[in-house]
Design a protein around this motif. Structure first.
Motif, mmCIF file in Angstrom:
data_model
loop_
_atom_site.group_PDB
_atom_site.id
_atom_site.type_symbol
_atom_site.label_atom_id
_atom_site.label_comp_id
_atom_site.label_asym_id
_atom_site.label_seq_id
_atom_site.Cartn_x
_atom_site.Cartn_y
_atom_site.Cartn_z
ATOM 1 N N ASN A 174 -4.030 2.606 73.708
ATOM 2 C CA ASN A 174 -3.846 1.192 74.033
ATOM 3 C C ASN A 174 -3.890 0.255 72.842
ATOM 4 O OD1 ASN A 174 -5.788 2.394 76.524
ATOM 5 N ND2 ASN A 174 -3.829 1.509 77.122
ATOM 6 N N GLY A 175 -3.692 0.787 71.633
ATOM 7 C CA GLY A 175 -3.552 -0.120 70.505
ATOM 8 C C GLY A 175 -2.365 -1.051 70.694
ATOM 9 N N PHE A 176 -1.339 -0.573 71.370
ATOM 10 C CA PHE A 176 -0.149 -1.375 71.643
ATOM 11 C C PHE A 176 -0.467 -2.565 72.545
ATOM 12 C CE2 PHE A 176 3.761 -2.078 74.207
ATOM 13 C CZ PHE A 176 4.611 -2.461 73.182
ATOM 14 N N ASP A 177 -1.525 -2.460 73.323
ATOM 15 C CA ASP A 177 -1.921 -3.534 74.246
ATOM 16 C C ASP A 177 -2.990 -4.449 73.657
ATOM 17 O OD1 ASP A 177 -0.281 -2.309 76.239
ATOM 18 O OD2 ASP A 177 -1.897 -0.895 76.657
ATOM 19 N N ASN A 178 -3.356 -4.235 72.410
ATOM 20 C CA ASN A 178 -4.484 -4.935 71.800
ATOM 21 C C ASN A 178 -3.991 -6.222 71.117
ATOM 22 O OD1 ASN A 178 -7.061 -5.431 70.828
ATOM 23 N ND2 ASN A 178 -6.894 -3.975 69.129
ATOM 24 N N VAL A 179 -4.246 -7.363 71.737
ATOM 25 C CA VAL A 179 -3.727 -8.639 71.226
ATOM 26 C C VAL A 179 -4.836 -9.675 71.148
ATOM 27 C CG1 VAL A 179 -1.418 -8.194 72.153
ATOM 28 C CG2 VAL A 179 -3.082 -9.434 73.553
ATOM 29 N N VAL A 180 -4.620 -10.683 70.335
ATOM 30 C CA VAL A 180 -5.590 -11.754 70.176
ATOM 31 C C VAL A 180 -5.893 -12.384 71.536
ATOM 32 C CG1 VAL A 180 -3.758 -13.427 69.619
ATOM 33 C CG2 VAL A 180 -6.128 -13.899 68.939
ATOM 34 N N GLY A 181 -7.157 -12.618 71.784
ATOM 35 C CA GLY A 181 -7.580 -13.209 73.048
ATOM 36 C C GLY A 181 -7.827 -12.200 74.138
ATOM 37 N N HIS A 182 -7.215 -11.023 74.025
ATOM 38 C CA HIS A 182 -7.403 -9.968 75.022
ATOM 39 C C HIS A 182 -7.525 -8.613 74.314
ATOM 40 C CE1 HIS A 182 -6.502 -12.706 78.334
ATOM 41 N NE2 HIS A 182 -5.511 -13.171 77.583
ATOM 42 N N PRO A 183 -8.568 -8.462 73.507
ATOM 43 C CA PRO A 183 -8.672 -7.203 72.744
ATOM 44 C C PRO A 183 -8.907 -6.007 73.663
ATOM 45 C CG PRO A 183 -10.680 -8.496 72.533
ATOM 46 C CD PRO A 183 -9.697 -9.372 73.243
ATOM 47 N N ASN A 184 -8.243 -4.902 73.343
ATOM 48 C CA ASN A 184 -8.458 -3.642 74.055
ATOM 49 C C ASN A 184 -9.319 -2.753 73.159
ATOM 50 O OD1 ASN A 184 -7.918 -0.774 74.877
ATOM 51 N ND2 ASN A 184 -6.705 -1.827 76.439
ATOM 52 N N GLU A 185 -10.431 -2.298 73.690
ATOM 53 C CA GLU A 185 -11.427 -1.611 72.871
ATOM 54 C C GLU A 185 -11.216 -0.099 72.759
ATOM 55 O OE1 GLU A 185 -15.243 -2.609 74.475
ATOM 56 O OE2 GLU A 185 -14.870 -4.769 74.373
ATOM 57 N N ASN A 186 -10.217 0.454 73.437
ATOM 58 C CA ASN A 186 -10.100 1.912 73.517
ATOM 59 C C ASN A 186 -10.025 2.583 72.153
ATOM 60 O OD1 ASN A 186 -10.225 1.817 76.259
ATOM 61 N ND2 ASN A 186 -8.199 2.680 76.630
ATOM 62 N N TYR A 187 -9.089 2.142 71.312
ATOM 63 C CA TYR A 187 -8.946 2.837 70.036
ATOM 64 C C TYR A 187 -10.179 2.624 69.157
ATOM 65 C CZ TYR A 187 -7.328 4.827 65.740
ATOM 66 O OH TYR A 187 -7.246 5.618 64.623
ATOM 67 N N ALA A 188 -10.707 1.427 69.113
ATOM 68 C CA ALA A 188 -11.896 1.166 68.286
ATOM 69 C C ALA A 188 -13.045 2.082 68.698
ATOM 70 C CB ALA A 188 -12.309 -0.298 68.414
ATOM 71 N N ARG A 189 -13.216 2.259 69.997
ATOM 72 C CA ARG A 189 -14.304 3.106 70.480
ATOM 73 C C ARG A 189 -14.096 4.556 70.039
ATOM 74 N NH1 ARG A 189 -18.070 2.156 73.964
ATOM 75 N NH2 ARG A 189 -17.022 0.261 74.692
ATOM 76 N N GLU A 190 -12.889 5.071 70.257
ATOM 77 C CA GLU A 190 -12.654 6.479 69.919
ATOM 78 C C GLU A 190 -12.576 6.707 68.413
ATOM 79 O OE1 GLU A 190 -13.449 7.851 72.324
ATOM 80 O OE2 GLU A 190 -12.633 6.872 74.079
ATOM 81 N N LEU A 191 -12.158 5.692 67.660
ATOM 82 C CA LEU A 191 -12.179 5.806 66.204
ATOM 83 C C LEU A 191 -13.573 6.174 65.722
ATOM 84 C CD1 LEU A 191 -10.967 5.376 63.333
ATOM 85 C CD2 LEU A 191 -11.576 2.946 63.583
ATOM 86 N N TYR A 192 -14.593 5.545 66.303
ATOM 87 C CA TYR A 192 -15.967 5.828 65.900
ATOM 88 C C TYR A 192 -16.552 7.029 66.649
ATOM 89 C CZ TYR A 192 -15.683 1.122 63.878
ATOM 90 O OH TYR A 192 -15.316 0.029 63.149
ATOM 91 N N GLU A 193 -16.369 7.043 67.966
ATOM 92 C CA GLU A 193 -17.069 8.021 68.804
ATOM 93 C C GLU A 193 -16.525 9.440 68.638
ATOM 94 O OE1 GLU A 193 -17.338 8.766 73.558
ATOM 95 O OE2 GLU A 193 -18.024 6.811 72.838
ATOM 96 N N LEU A 194 -15.205 9.585 68.506
ATOM 97 C CA LEU A 194 -14.591 10.906 68.498
ATOM 98 C C LEU A 194 -13.904 11.282 67.198
ATOM 99 C CD1 LEU A 194 -13.000 10.907 72.070
ATOM 100 C CD2 LEU A 194 -15.101 12.043 71.332
ATOM 101 N N PHE A 195 -13.436 10.295 66.451
ATOM 102 C CA PHE A 195 -12.609 10.605 65.287
ATOM 103 C C PHE A 195 -13.398 10.670 63.980
ATOM 104 C CE2 PHE A 195 -8.610 8.483 67.333
ATOM 105 C CZ PHE A 195 -8.676 9.381 68.379
ATOM 106 N N THR A 196 -14.496 9.908 63.872
ATOM 107 C CA THR A 196 -15.139 9.826 62.555
ATOM 108 C C THR A 196 -16.664 9.929 62.552
ATOM 109 O OG1 THR A 196 -15.188 7.392 62.648
ATOM 110 C CG2 THR A 196 -13.269 8.418 61.579
ATOM 111 N N LEU A 197 -17.353 9.428 63.572
ATOM 112 C CA LEU A 197 -18.816 9.319 63.486
ATOM 113 C C LEU A 197 -19.563 10.172 64.506
ATOM 114 C CD1 LEU A 197 -19.140 5.439 62.987
ATOM 115 C CD2 LEU A 197 -19.322 7.220 61.243
ATOM 116 N N GLY A 198 -19.008 10.329 65.683
ATOM 117 C CA GLY A 198 -19.718 11.021 66.750
ATOM 118 C C GLY A 198 -20.335 10.025 67.713
#
Length: 497
Positions: A174-198
């Motif tokens: 859902n990075g494609f759906d992530n716009v000012v005023g209506h941020p979509n948190e999906n990619y940010a969450r998985e960037l940290y939780e699954l891709f880099t930090l745990g």
């Protein structure tokens, strides 16, 4: 990510493996290396490996994998749908489904033809997950596969920077759906939780919210539906954000830079632990972290997050070649199928004849390539087996895969036994060689072996063996070898590597 917190039995250090009388550089260790770092090794290639030191050989095969040319994409994979008609393609559901299948076939062929690079490509697919069944465009899927392949041995920071802007990832999380005023948190969450930090490791919910704001703006389709996605300034949140305690008008590149500057230790330990679980053992405890993962992580940071150097260190190590590192990982469905095919070295016929069967059966056995079950990927190890798959996986090898080879040339079964046994006429010697070729070192019981010998001998009158009349030149020999192989793959211990 599941980990087993029982105490590990492997106490060998990360120092370079030096062969000795108790743990020689032999065919079993060569197979162990290739079964983990790739998908097996043909018997004809083992002698070359043994002619070199383990350290030199690991360098050679990883460097060879790095030097491979990238997969050449078909024309349609680089096109936007708006340009399909001008290039002779139809942008419709049926053709797109056909192209998705083709992408899956190409991915599986990479595992078969380029086992080591394929293994790393599959490893990253299971961490940096997308699911084509959700974004549903074959062009995105093929380019995602190429991105995984391209970065599989490269720089992890560069990899993370690129994969977040990959169209498959932008659509899937859902990075494609992530716009000012209506941020979509999906990619940010998985960037940290699954891709880099745990999960829950070094970030807060506020960090996720603020990061999602910094990642806004990648919403511009450049050429209609399912085309390239670019940055659109008007959709970017240009207000200050605070990420990991740093405040500024952060954007996409800033997020990556801040993450790797502030959390380098956590990133390195997380990725090195994932590598350990997938390639060495699912058992991870604090002693393994201190002995292996933390030193690997320090090297990862010191090399500015280059992947290849830590792979070489791990696969050259005494720890990797320790007996307690062997036969502790359950094979994935694709492991199960491809390792058998590679380890026999048989001619199974054209891949085009077999590819649909391999893809469909691996999917039935819960490994649908390009479609992991969740954003967390396949759980792996024990999750691969249940009361059904433990029976049907070996049945598929014995009834389908072996039949492909038999149809090509049944004599190759006889020649396999002649080659690996030194043309012995002793059923126990031949059976031992076949057991070792397929199962490597011996995790099976003496009873299993004895039954295997009886299976091998069952088509021939017993007095032929008692009087030393029988040889591998007998008419029944090829079928005897096939019988024994079918028995071996049916053993529970054949499920592990």
């Amino acid at each position: 990510m599941k980990t087993n917190y029982l105490l590990s039995c492997n106490i060998s250090p990360l120092v370079t493996y030096v062969p000795n009388a108790e743990n020689p550089w032999n065919a079993a260790n060569v197979r162990h290396l290739h079964n983990r770092l790739g998908f097996g090794i043909a018997p004809s290639q083992i002698e070359n490996a043994l002619s070199k030191s383990p350290s030199a050989y690991v360098d050679e095969i990883i460097d060879a994998a790095i030097s491979l040319p990238p997969t050449t994409p078909p024309d349609w994979a680089l096109l936007d749908p708006a340009d399909y008609a001008a290039n002779g393609y139809t942008y419709g559901e049926d053709e797109n489904d056909e192209f998705v299948n083709e992408t899956q076939y190409v991915f599986i062929k990479e595992l078969m033809d380029n086992g080591i690079r394929g293994r790393l490509t599959l490893f990253w697919h299971n961490i940096l997950v997308t699911r084509v069944s959700e974004y549903r465009f074959a062009g995105y899927a093929f380019r995602y596969f190429l991105a995984l392949q391209r970065h599989s041995f490269g720089n992890f920071k560069t990899f993370i920077r690129e994969i977040g802007l990959d169209e498959a990832m932008l659509k899937f999380l859902n990075g494609f759906d992530n716009v000012v005023g209506h941020p979509n948190e999906n990619y940010a969450r998985e960037l940290y939780e699954l891709f880099t930090l745990g999960e829950g490791n070094g970030y807060t919910e506020d960090d996720i919210v603020e990061t999602s704001r910094a990642l806004t703006g990648y919403n511009e389709l450049t050429n209609g539906e399912n085309s390239r996605i670019e940055f659109l300034e008007e959709n970017f949140d240009a207000e200050p954000k605070t990420i990991f305690g740093q405040t500024g008008n952060w954007g996409y590149d800033d997020v990556i830079n801040i993450l790797f500057e502030q959390k380098s230790d956590l990133i390195a330990k997380y990725i090195c632990e994932r590598l350990y679980i997938d390639f060495v053992s699912p058992e991870v405890d604090e002693s393994i972290r201190a002995l292996i993962i933390n030193p690997l992580a320090s090297q990862f940071i010191a090399s500015n997050f280059e992947i290849a150097p830590i792979l070489k260190t791990l696969f050259k190590s005494a720890h990797f070649f320790d007996k307690n590192a062997k036969n502790v990982i359950i094979k994935s469905p694709l492991d199960f199928i491809i390792q058998f095919m590679t380890s026999t070295g048989f001619n199974f016929g054209s891949y085009d004849l077999n590819k649909q069967s391999i893809k469909n059966m691996s999917r039935i056995f819960d490994q649908d390539i390009l479609n992991p079950p969740t954003v967390a990927g396949w759980e792996g190890d024990r999750d691969w087996l249940n009361s059904g798959t433990i029976m049907f996986r070996p049945a598929y090898l014995s009834e389908d895969v072996m039949q492909w080879a038999w149809d090509q040339d049944e004599e190759q079964f006889r020649q396999f036994a002649i080659t690996i046994s030194g043309n012995s006429n002793n059923p126990e010697v031949i059976s031992t060689a076949i057991f070792e070729a397929l199962m490597n070192e011996i995790p099976y019981t003496q009873d299993d072996f004895d039954i295997g010998v009886d299976v091998f001998k069952s088509r021939v009158p017993s007095n032929y063996f008692e009087q030393n009349i029988w040889t591998l030149d007998f008419e029944t020999a090829a079928l005897q070898v096939r019988d024994l192989m079918a028995y071996i793959v049916s053993l529970p211990d054949y499920q592990i590597k």
